[in-house]
Design a protein around this motif. Structure first.
Motif, PDB file in Angstrom:
ATOM      1  N   ASP A 206      29.769  46.598-169.656  1.00 23.38           N
ATOM      2  CA  ASP A 206      31.141  46.359-169.182  1.00 23.38           C
ATOM      3  C   ASP A 206      32.189  46.807-170.200  1.00 23.38           C
ATOM      4  OD1 ASP A 206      30.453  44.932-166.682  1.00 23.38           O
ATOM      5  OD2 ASP A 206      29.511  43.540-168.096  1.00 23.38           O
ATOM      6  N   VAL A 207      31.904  46.595-171.487  1.00 23.99           N
ATOM      7  CA  VAL A 207      32.880  46.963-172.519  1.00 23.99           C
ATOM      8  C   VAL A 207      32.139  47.631-173.681  1.00 23.99           C
ATOM      9  CG1 VAL A 207      34.508  46.083-174.251  1.00 23.99           C
ATOM     10  CG2 VAL A 207      34.497  45.110-171.948  1.00 23.99           C
ATOM     11  N   ILE A 208      32.668  48.786-174.120  1.00 25.93           N
ATOM     12  CA  ILE A 208      32.102  49.471-175.291  1.00 25.93           C
ATOM     13  C   ILE A 208      33.181  49.560-176.362  1.00 25.93           C
ATOM     14  CG2 ILE A 208      31.089  51.623-176.186  1.00 25.93           C
ATOM     15  CD1 ILE A 208      30.128  52.243-173.349  1.00 25.93           C
ATOM     16  N   LEU A 209      32.823  49.159-177.586  1.00 29.88           N
ATOM     17  CA  LEU A 209      33.706  49.383-178.737  1.00 29.88           C
ATOM     18  C   LEU A 209      33.121  50.568-179.494  1.00 29.88           C
ATOM     19  CD1 LEU A 209      36.156  48.291-180.373  1.00 29.88           C
ATOM     20  CD2 LEU A 209      34.507  47.073-181.798  1.00 29.88           C
ATOM     21  N   ASP A 210      33.891  51.659-179.551  1.00 33.58           N
ATOM     22  CA  ASP A 210      33.349  52.887-180.139  1.00 33.58           C
ATOM     23  C   ASP A 210      34.184  53.371-181.312  1.00 33.58           C
ATOM     24  OD1 ASP A 210      31.697  55.015-180.587  1.00 33.58           O
ATOM     25  OD2 ASP A 210      32.521  56.262-178.987  1.00 33.58           O
ATOM     26  N   MET A 211      33.505  53.676-182.410  1.00 30.31           N
ATOM     27  CA  MET A 211      34.145  54.255-183.589  1.00 30.31           C
ATOM     28  C   MET A 211      33.620  55.667-183.831  1.00 30.31           C
ATOM     29  SD  MET A 211      31.926  52.007-186.349  1.00 30.31           S
ATOM     30  CE  MET A 211      32.181  50.465-185.538  1.00 30.31           C
ATOM     31  N   THR A 212      32.769  56.163-182.899  1.00 32.61           N
ATOM     32  CA  THR A 212      32.094  57.443-183.152  1.00 32.61           C
ATOM     33  C   THR A 212      32.724  58.613-182.390  1.00 32.61           C
ATOM     34  OG1 THR A 212      30.454  57.091-181.396  1.00 32.61           O
ATOM     35  CG2 THR A 212      29.898  56.262-183.586  1.00 32.61           C
ATOM     36  N   GLY A 213      33.051  58.460-181.130  1.00 30.30           N
ATOM     37  CA  GLY A 213      33.584  59.572-180.331  1.00 30.30           C
ATOM     38  C   GLY A 213      32.537  60.661-180.188  1.00 30.30           C
ATOM     39  N   GLY A 214      32.957  61.902-180.337  1.00 29.03           N
ATOM     40  CA  GLY A 214      32.034  63.049-180.304  1.00 29.03           C
ATOM     41  C   GLY A 214      31.124  63.030-179.097  1.00 29.03           C
ATOM     42  N   ASP A 227      34.521  49.312-163.202  1.00 28.58           N
ATOM     43  CA  ASP A 227      35.563  48.549-163.901  1.00 28.58           C
ATOM     44  C   ASP A 227      35.266  48.377-165.397  1.00 28.58           C
ATOM     45  OD1 ASP A 227      37.381  48.126-161.758  1.00 28.58           O
ATOM     46  OD2 ASP A 227      36.048  46.565-160.963  1.00 28.58           O
ATOM     47  N   GLY A 228      34.428  49.254-165.934  1.00 26.71           N
ATOM     48  CA  GLY A 228      34.091  49.201-167.363  1.00 26.71           C
ATOM     49  C   GLY A 228      35.254  49.666-168.229  1.00 26.71           C
ATOM     50  N   ARG A 229      35.242  49.202-169.483  1.00 26.73           N
ATOM     51  CA  ARG A 229      36.314  49.564-170.432  1.00 26.73           C
ATOM     52  C   ARG A 229      35.701  50.177-171.686  1.00 26.73           C
ATOM     53  NH1 ARG A 229      35.419  44.737-168.021  1.00 26.73           N
ATOM     54  NH2 ARG A 229      36.363  43.267-169.471  1.00 26.73           N
ATOM     55  N   LEU A 230      36.266  51.295-172.104  1.00 28.73           N
ATOM     56  CA  LEU A 230      35.816  51.984-173.314  1.00 28.73           C
ATOM     57  C   LEU A 230      36.968  51.956-174.302  1.00 28.73           C
ATOM     58  CD1 LEU A 230      34.004  53.882-174.970  1.00 28.73           C
ATOM     59  CD2 LEU A 230      34.744  55.762-173.508  1.00 28.73           C
ATOM     60  N   VAL A 231      36.732  51.321-175.454  1.00 29.00           N
ATOM     61  CA  VAL A 231      37.824  51.105-176.410  1.00 29.00           C
ATOM     62  C   VAL A 231      37.499  51.823-177.721  1.00 29.00           C
ATOM     63  CG1 VAL A 231      39.319  49.393-177.500  1.00 29.00           C
ATOM     64  CG2 VAL A 231      38.081  48.784-175.418  1.00 29.00           C
ATOM     65  N   TYR A 232      38.392  52.733-178.111  1.00 20.68           N
ATOM     66  CA  TYR A 232      38.184  53.484-179.351  1.00 20.68           C
ATOM     67  C   TYR A 232      38.934  52.855-180.514  1.00 20.68           C
ATOM     68  CZ  TYR A 232      35.901  57.221-176.867  1.00 20.68           C
ATOM     69  OH  TYR A 232      34.994  57.933-176.139  1.00 20.68           O
ATOM     70  N   ILE A 233      38.217  52.769-181.656  1.00 20.02           N
ATOM     71  CA  ILE A 233      38.919  52.405-182.893  1.00 20.02           C
ATOM     72  C   ILE A 233      38.768  53.510-183.943  1.00 20.02           C
ATOM     73  CG2 ILE A 233      39.004  49.895-182.585  1.00 20.02           C
ATOM     74  CD1 ILE A 233      36.497  49.747-184.425  1.00 20.02           C
ATOM     75  N   ASN A 234      37.995  54.520-183.640  1.00 23.87           N
ATOM     76  CA  ASN A 234      37.935  55.722-184.488  1.00 23.87           C
ATOM     77  C   ASN A 234      37.125  56.767-183.741  1.00 23.87           C
ATOM     78  OD1 ASN A 234      38.297  57.504-186.598  1.00 23.87           O
ATOM     79  ND2 ASN A 234      37.513  56.135-188.174  1.00 23.87           N
ATOM     80  N   ALA A 235      37.013  57.938-184.342  1.00 28.66           N
ATOM     81  CA  ALA A 235      36.232  59.025-183.738  1.00 28.66           C
ATOM     82  C   ALA A 235      35.550  59.769-184.878  1.00 28.66           C
ATOM     83  CB  ALA A 235      37.152  59.932-182.934  1.00 28.66           C
ATOM     84  N   MET A 236      34.658  59.048-185.588  1.00 30.21           N
ATOM     85  CA  MET A 236      34.083  59.608-186.819  1.00 30.21           C
ATOM     86  C   MET A 236      33.224  60.844-186.560  1.00 30.21           C
ATOM     87  SD  MET A 236      33.258  56.414-189.362  1.00 30.21           S
ATOM     88  CE  MET A 236      32.226  55.483-188.259  1.00 30.21           C
ATOM     89  N   ASN A 237      32.732  60.976-185.317  1.00 32.51           N
ATOM     90  CA  ASN A 237      31.914  62.160-185.026  1.00 32.51           C
ATOM     91  C   ASN A 237      32.654  63.207-184.199  1.00 32.51           C
ATOM     92  OD1 ASN A 237      29.782  61.076-186.445  1.00 32.51           O
ATOM     93  ND2 ASN A 237      28.991  59.996-184.669  1.00 32.51           N
ATOM     94  N   GLY A 238      33.969  63.071-184.077  1.00 32.96           N
ATOM     95  CA  GLY A 238      34.746  64.094-183.362  1.00 32.96           C
ATOM     96  C   GLY A 238      35.726  63.481-182.395  1.00 32.96           C
ATOM     97  N   ALA A 239      36.992  63.953-182.462  1.00 33.90           N
ATOM     98  CA  ALA A 239      38.057  63.344-181.667  1.00 33.90           C
ATOM     99  C   ALA A 239      38.229  64.008-180.306  1.00 33.90           C
ATOM    100  CB  ALA A 239      39.370  63.401-182.443  1.00 33.90           C
ATOM    101  N   ARG A 240      37.571  65.152-180.096  1.00 32.37           N
ATOM    102  CA  ARG A 240      37.786  65.849-178.819  1.00 32.37           C
ATOM    103  C   ARG A 240      36.533  65.805-177.958  1.00 32.37           C
ATOM    104  NH1 ARG A 240      42.394  68.800-178.560  1.00 32.37           N
ATOM    105  NH2 ARG A 240      43.559  68.670-180.513  1.00 32.37           N
ATOM    106  N   SER A 241      36.725  65.456-176.671  1.00 34.37           N
ATOM    107  CA  SER A 241      35.598  65.433-175.734  1.00 34.37           C
ATOM    108  C   SER A 241      36.115  65.843-174.372  1.00 34.37           C
ATOM    109  CB  SER A 241      35.019  64.032-175.585  1.00 34.37           C
ATOM    110  OG  SER A 241      34.613  63.515-176.806  1.00 34.37           O
ATOM    111  N   GLU A 242      35.225  66.484-173.594  1.00 34.41           N
ATOM    112  CA  GLU A 242      35.580  66.818-172.219  1.00 34.41           C
ATOM    113  C   GLU A 242      34.978  65.728-171.336  1.00 34.41           C
ATOM    114  OE1 GLU A 242      34.221  70.493-169.694  1.00 34.41           O
ATOM    115  OE2 GLU A 242      35.546  71.093-171.342  1.00 34.41           O
ATOM    116  N   ILE A 243      35.763  65.175-170.428  1.00 30.66           N
ATOM    117  CA  ILE A 243      35.213  64.102-169.588  1.00 30.66           C
ATOM    118  C   ILE A 243      35.285  64.490-168.119  1.00 30.66           C
ATOM    119  CG2 ILE A 243      35.773  62.268-171.236  1.00 30.66           C
ATOM    120  CD1 ILE A 243      38.092  61.509-169.259  1.00 30.66           C
TER     121      ILE A 243
END
Ligand SMILES: NC(=O)c1ccc[n+]([C@@H]2O[C@H](COP(=O)([O-])OP(=O)(O)OC[C@H]3O[C@@H](n4cnc5c(N)ncnc54)[C@H](OP(=O)(O)O)[C@@H]3O)[C@@H](O)[C@H]2O)c1
Length: 325
Positions: A206-214, A227-243
């Motif tokens: 339901d909820v992901i806390l992600d600091m990795t990205g990429g 109704d899931g939530r994805l929350v970023y606090i960093n993107a240590m493995n890359g800030a750009r992604s295609e979704i």
């Protein structure tokens, strides 16, 4: 007073102990005689990365401290000299003294050492802000944190479990995974050996806390429930992604993120109120415990940063400030 300063952008060796001016508490501020300070990845990035601010000179890092109140600025209502507190600060923590808005101080929990108290503010505020306030996490929901044994991860797992949630984690070694489970995670996945999508898609998160990205971005969207939530606090493995926007629409996903440090003190004071009311009792009764990997003397801050950069640590790295440093 003595402080560790970032003398210029660079490796851990740019951290030097120097004599700097002692802060004077202004209106609504207390002056804390710092006894312990937490080390955070953000301090490492502030020291090394130009994207965390342009060239700096003699900036004192440090986002959380514990110690005793030494002096009061005008109009301080709650605290008195000698009170033992820990506090969230927006820089300046690696120092003998720190002036801070009184609303950002919390009492050192009964029976806690100063090192333990200094291990709490940055991660507890960040987790409360992102998981409970922003994503509205509720008891019974499934939660995943990447970097389960980061300072953030060990707090996130424990806070979610203490609040009635089901925690899952990823981490980079078998030992790190073992600790995540010890802290209450139902399952911790060594992402270097196993595919977390295969294991967690049948569970549904339901909820992901992600600091990795990429590369994890698409995988995260795949395992999220409707109704899931994805929350970023960093993107240590890359800030750009295609979704895949259709996937976001069809599952009504929410993708968000935040940075705590630049938020103003009124906002942080609101978090502090919730935390003291809801989370501090869980800390005091032992349901949420600080996880300390190693304590360094303040003068060895460069070694503390080297350890953090190596990423072998589990939980928090703390600096201890002895009399005379
Ligand atoms: N936005 C905000 O307000 C906010 C506030 C606090 C923290 N943060 C962020 O939250 C993260 C955790 O902070 P922390 O102080 O708890 O950090 P930490 O203890 O140093 O932990 C970071 C962990 O991330 C994992 N990792 C994954 N990819 C990585 C990479 N490319 N480089 C280095 N480590 C990587 C490592 O664990 P594995 O070996 O298991 O991969 C590492 O141990 C940091 O990215 C920090 O910037 C953001």
């Amino acid at each position: 007073m003595k402080a560790i300063v970032i003398t210029k952008k660079g490796g851990p060796e740019v951290l030097k102990i120097k004599e700097v001016e002692q802060p004077i508490p202004v209106r609504n501020q207390v002056l804390i005689r710092v006894i312990a300070a937490g080390v955070n990845r953000s301090d490492v990035l502030s020291r090394s990365s130009k994207s965390y601010g342009e060239e700096v000179q003699d900036e004192v890092p440090g986002l959380e401290v514990s110690g005793e109140i030494e002096a009061l600025g005008p109009d301080v209502k709650r605290w008195k000299k000698g009170d033992k507190v820990c506090a969230l600060v927006a820089g300046g923590g690696y120092a003998a003294f720190k002036a801070v808005d009184e609303r950002l101080c919390l009492p050192v929990p009964e029976g806690f050492s100063f090192e333990e108290a200094a291990a709490l503010p940055e991660t507890v505020f960040t987790v409360w802000y992102n998981i409970f306030r922003t994503s509205g996490f509720k008891a019974g929901e499934n939660f995943l944190v990447h970097g389960g044994t980061s300072g953030i991860g060990v707090t996130a797992i424990q806070m979610v479990v203490a609040m009635g949630g089901n925690a899952y984690a990823t981490a980079g070694t078998a030992e790190k995974c073992r600790v995540c489970v010890e802290l209450g995670a139902i399952l911790a996945i060594n992402y270097k050996e196993e595919d977390f999508v295969k294991l967690l898609k049948p569970v549904g998160i339901d909820v992901i806390l992600d600091m990795t990205g990429g590369d994890n971005t698409l995988k995260n969207l795949e395992i999220l429930n409707t109704d899931g939530r994805l929350v970023y606090i960093n993107a240590m493995n890359g800030a750009r992604s295609e979704i895949d926007i259709v996937q976001v629409m069809s599952k009504r996903l929410q993708i968000t993120g935040s940075m705590l440090k630049p938020r103003d003190n009124d906002f942080k004071a609101g978090l502090a109120e919730d935390i003291e009311r809801i989370i501090w009792p869980l800390v005091t009764n032992g349901k949420i415990k600080p996880v300390i990997y190693r304590v360094f003397p303040l003068a060895d801050a460069a070694d503390a940063h080297r350890l953090m950069e190596g990423s072998s640590h589990i939980g928090k790295i703390i600096l201890k400030i002895e009399d005379g440093i």
